[in-house]
Motif scaffolding. Structure first.
Motif, PDB file in Angstrom:
ATOM      1  N   VAL A 258       0.793  -1.330  -0.012  1.00 14.23           N
ATOM      2  CA  VAL A 258       0.473   0.111  -0.147  1.00 14.23           C
ATOM      3  C   VAL A 258       0.976   1.643  -0.461  1.00 14.23           C
ATOM      4  CG1 VAL A 258      -1.810  -0.953   1.415  1.00 14.23           C
ATOM      5  CG2 VAL A 258       0.021  -0.367   2.657  1.00 14.23           C
ATOM      6  N   PRO A 259       0.525   2.267  -0.792  1.00  8.85           N
ATOM      7  CA  PRO A 259       1.086   3.956  -0.219  1.00  8.85           C
ATOM      8  C   PRO A 259       1.385   4.060   0.534  1.00  8.85           C
ATOM      9  CG  PRO A 259      -0.778   3.323  -2.259  1.00  8.85           C
ATOM     10  CD  PRO A 259      -1.541   2.438  -1.029  1.00  8.85           C
ATOM     11  N   PHE A 260       2.802   4.367   0.489  1.00  5.88           N
ATOM     12  CA  PHE A 260       3.630   4.700   2.183  1.00  5.88           C
ATOM     13  C   PHE A 260       2.631   6.165   2.828  1.00  5.88           C
ATOM     14  CE2 PHE A 260       6.980   6.239   5.414  1.00  5.88           C
ATOM     15  CZ  PHE A 260       6.467   5.694   6.259  1.00  5.88           C
TER      16      PHE A 260
ATOM     17  N   VAL B 168      -1.225   9.322   5.897  1.00  3.88           N
ATOM     18  CA  VAL B 168      -0.462   8.577   5.468  1.00  3.88           C
ATOM     19  C   VAL B 168      -0.535   7.422   6.045  1.00  3.88           C
ATOM     20  CG1 VAL B 168       1.719   8.083   7.047  1.00  3.88           C
ATOM     21  CG2 VAL B 168       1.349  10.138   6.325  1.00  3.88           C
ATOM     22  N   HIS B 169      -0.196   5.923   5.609  1.00  4.24           N
ATOM     23  CA  HIS B 169      -0.827   4.284   6.042  1.00  4.24           C
ATOM     24  C   HIS B 169      -0.352   4.151   7.611  1.00  4.24           C
ATOM     25  CE1 HIS B 169       0.688   0.342   6.838  1.00  4.24           C
ATOM     26  NE2 HIS B 169      -0.783   0.393   6.318  1.00  4.24           N
ATOM     27  N   GLU B 170      -1.693   3.947   8.587  1.00  6.76           N
ATOM     28  CA  GLU B 170      -1.302   3.073  10.331  1.00  6.76           C
ATOM     29  C   GLU B 170      -1.944   1.624   9.465  1.00  6.76           C
ATOM     30  OE1 GLU B 170      -1.476   2.715  13.481  1.00  6.76           O
ATOM     31  OE2 GLU B 170      -0.970   4.984  13.139  1.00  6.76           O
ATOM     32  N   PRO B 171      -0.857   1.183   9.958  1.00  2.00           N
ATOM     33  CA  PRO B 171      -0.853  -0.172  10.220  1.00  2.00           C
ATOM     34  C   PRO B 171      -2.187  -0.941  10.809  1.00  2.00           C
ATOM     35  CG  PRO B 171       0.844   0.752  11.368  1.00  2.00           C
ATOM     36  CD  PRO B 171       0.739   0.955  10.560  1.00  2.00           C
TER      37      PRO B 171
ATOM     38  N   ILE C 274       6.429  11.277   9.777  1.00  2.00           N
ATOM     39  CA  ILE C 274       6.850  10.428   8.037  1.00  2.00           C
ATOM     40  C   ILE C 274       5.977  11.887   7.563  1.00  2.00           C
ATOM     41  CG2 ILE C 274       5.622   9.225   6.756  1.00  2.00           C
ATOM     42  CD1 ILE C 274       4.750   6.751   8.924  1.00  2.00           C
ATOM     43  N   ALA C 275       5.101  12.584   7.825  1.00  2.00           N
ATOM     44  CA  ALA C 275       4.477  13.822   6.908  1.00  2.00           C
ATOM     45  C   ALA C 275       5.816  14.896   6.816  1.00  2.00           C
ATOM     46  CB  ALA C 275       3.545  14.367   7.502  1.00  2.00           C
TER      47      ALA C 275
END
Length: 501
Positions: free
Chosen positions: A141-143, A160-163, A201-202
């Protein structure tokens, strides 16, 4: 509300009809993850609002058509129970006119090394960012994806990806926004001014793609020296010797356990000065008592919270030693004031009122709510007031004396109670077992001094993660409090870890 905006407000908020989603009237959207059908859609059709994630996956065995907004999800569930299985919210309907796709920015790990050198964050946060990136690559998936919706030039939004699935990430993604005018970050998983993996991350994403945003801004001579930096909460280390300043305040600015009635008596707002300066004129640390530099304005917008209300627009000044760069600030309890962080000050009367409130089993927030309702004045944030009060108690030179009428200072058994308004809850599983060589012996003076220093340092840093005096709960570094006259020496036993077995 301005009179010219009244008709538009009535049309938007107080009309019963809603416009249909058509090619001429729909919400802007962009596809983020085509394989899973995840897109970002404008929350509303006017002004700026944080985009929402929606999923419309109709290929394969498992179909998913849902919106992450709670009200939209409840609306869709109600429609299903009513037999209207094809009823969709305006965000999902707008996807019929979505023809744009944005792609993931491949973030380079070497950029994190550069950010660490510039003190954006430390090695621990770098490791978390890299771990999150690896997880996103594993599930394909896109990070991190830049989302540009609407006409706002000052709002920067990233998906932003959150698992893990939480209430703020129902579709496995969160929206992180940065306001370039107010220089503030927002993430739904954390409180304001609190760090989180999504913000880091951002920042990593923006530092790689638009480094100009992070250029430091130099205030001119005509502006207030308290102009904030371009990005708040990015600097991990203060621009002065924090350890030396905190220890100086701890040793030289102690408050008596029972201040005189003259100092703590009720005062009207005009009694307090509008400008506060440090009383030191020469360095107390540097050899030769070097003269301090001229006072420098920290802010003109400090607040003094008192029992009668809040005094605004107070100016605070600091002075610096040109030799050792020691920073001196206003910290004079004899004026009936307690300075927490140069932006919030408490009157000594209010500090004592909060102490008596806790002793009467009334929390700090409820005590402030009572004053706010009585005075009809907005007081500072409750967490800030709590930290300011803890700062006051850490500087108070309390005389801990204990004596039993029968046993004197040395009773055979000491029963320690707790105060429910001043403790925290923590799962035992979160504590690591002590090393095998630990025998339960802890230096009580060193431990409780470190707790005081942590509280005092809160007045100089913007978040707990930047506090170098933080004491993490652990079996081998935690000590109960026993008065000096009741114990034999400074070494006490902490055998709580033995209860786990």
């Amino acid at each position: 509300m301005l009179k010219k905006n009244l008709n538009m407000h009535i049309q938007r908020k107080h009309t019963d009809h809603s416009k249909d989603i058509t090619m001429q009237s729909h919400l802007s959207s962009v596809c983020i993850d085509r394989s899973n059908g995840v897109s970002a859609v404008q929350r509303s059709g006017h002004g700026f609002s944080v985009p929402v994630h929606v999923q419309k996956k109709t290929l394969g065995k498992h179909h998913q058509v849902r919106c992450e907004l709670q009200e939209c999800w409840q609306y869709q569930q109600l429609a299903y129970r009513s037999g209207n299985t094809f009823s969709l919210c305006k965000h999902l309907c707008s996807l019929d006119y979505c023809c744009d796709t944005v792609f993931e920015e491949l973030l380079d790990s070497s950029v994190l090394d550069e950010m660490i050198k510039l003190k954006f964050f430390g090695e621990a946060k770098k490791a978390v960012c890299l771990k999150r990136q690896k997880v996103a690559q594993t599930v394909h998936v896109p990070f991190s994806v830049f989302v540009a919706l609407g006409d706002s030039q000052k709002q920067i939004t990233l998906s932003v990806h959150e698992p893990m699935i939480h209430h703020f990430s129902r579709l496995g993604r969160v929206m992180v926004t940065y306001n370039s005018t107010a220089r503030t970050w927002h993430c739904p998983c954390a409180k304001p001014r609190m760090s989180c993996p999504h913000r880091n991350i951002a920042k990593w994403h923006l530092f790689q793609t638009n480094k100009e945003l992070f250029a430091s801004e130099k205030p001119s001579e005509a502006t207030d020296s308290s102009v904030p930096q371009l990005l708040e909460d990015l600097t991990c280390a203060p621009k002065f010797d924090l350890h030396r300043t905190v220890r100086y305040i701890y040793s030289k600015k102690k408050i008596p356990s029972t201040p005189s009635k003259e100092v703590a008596k009720p005062k009207s707002s005009h009694v307090f000065p509008s400008s506060l300066f440090p009383v030191e004129s020469s360095c107390m640390v540097y050899d030769g008592n070097k003269a301090l530099e001229a006072p420098v304005l920290t802010t003109r917008n400090s607040k003094i919270a008192t029992m009668t209300g809040v005094i605004n627009a107070v100016s605070i000044y600091t002075r610096r030693c040109p030799g050792c760069h020691m920073i001196y600030r206003y910290q004079e309890w004899s004026d009936g004031l307690h300075n927490f962080n140069d932006y919030v000050l408490l009157s000594l009367e209010l500090c004592l009122y909060l102490r008596h409130s806790l002793q009467s089993h009334i929390s700090i927030s409820r005590a402030i709510d009572t004053l706010e309702s009585l005075r009809e004045v907005k007081y500072p944030n409750r967490d800030t007031v709590l930290h300011a009060y803890c700062h006051f108690e850490a500087l108070t030179d309390i005389d801990y004396t204990y004596s039993c009428v029968n046993c004197g200072y040395h009773p055979p058994v000491v029963i320690m109670d707790l105060h429910k308004k001043g403790v925290f809850s923590m799962a035992v599983s979160d504590l690591k077992e002590p090393p095998s060589e630990f025998k339960g012996e802890v230096n009580i003076e060193e431990f409780w001094q470190s707790v005081d220093l942590e509280m005092i340092a809160r007045g100089f840093v913007s978040s707990r993660t930047k506090n170098p005096f933080v004491m993490e709960p652990s079996y081998e570094k935690w000590a109960p409090w026993i008065g000096k006259n009741t114990r034999i020496g400074n070494t006490v036993l902490n055998t709580e870890y033995e209860k786990v077995a």
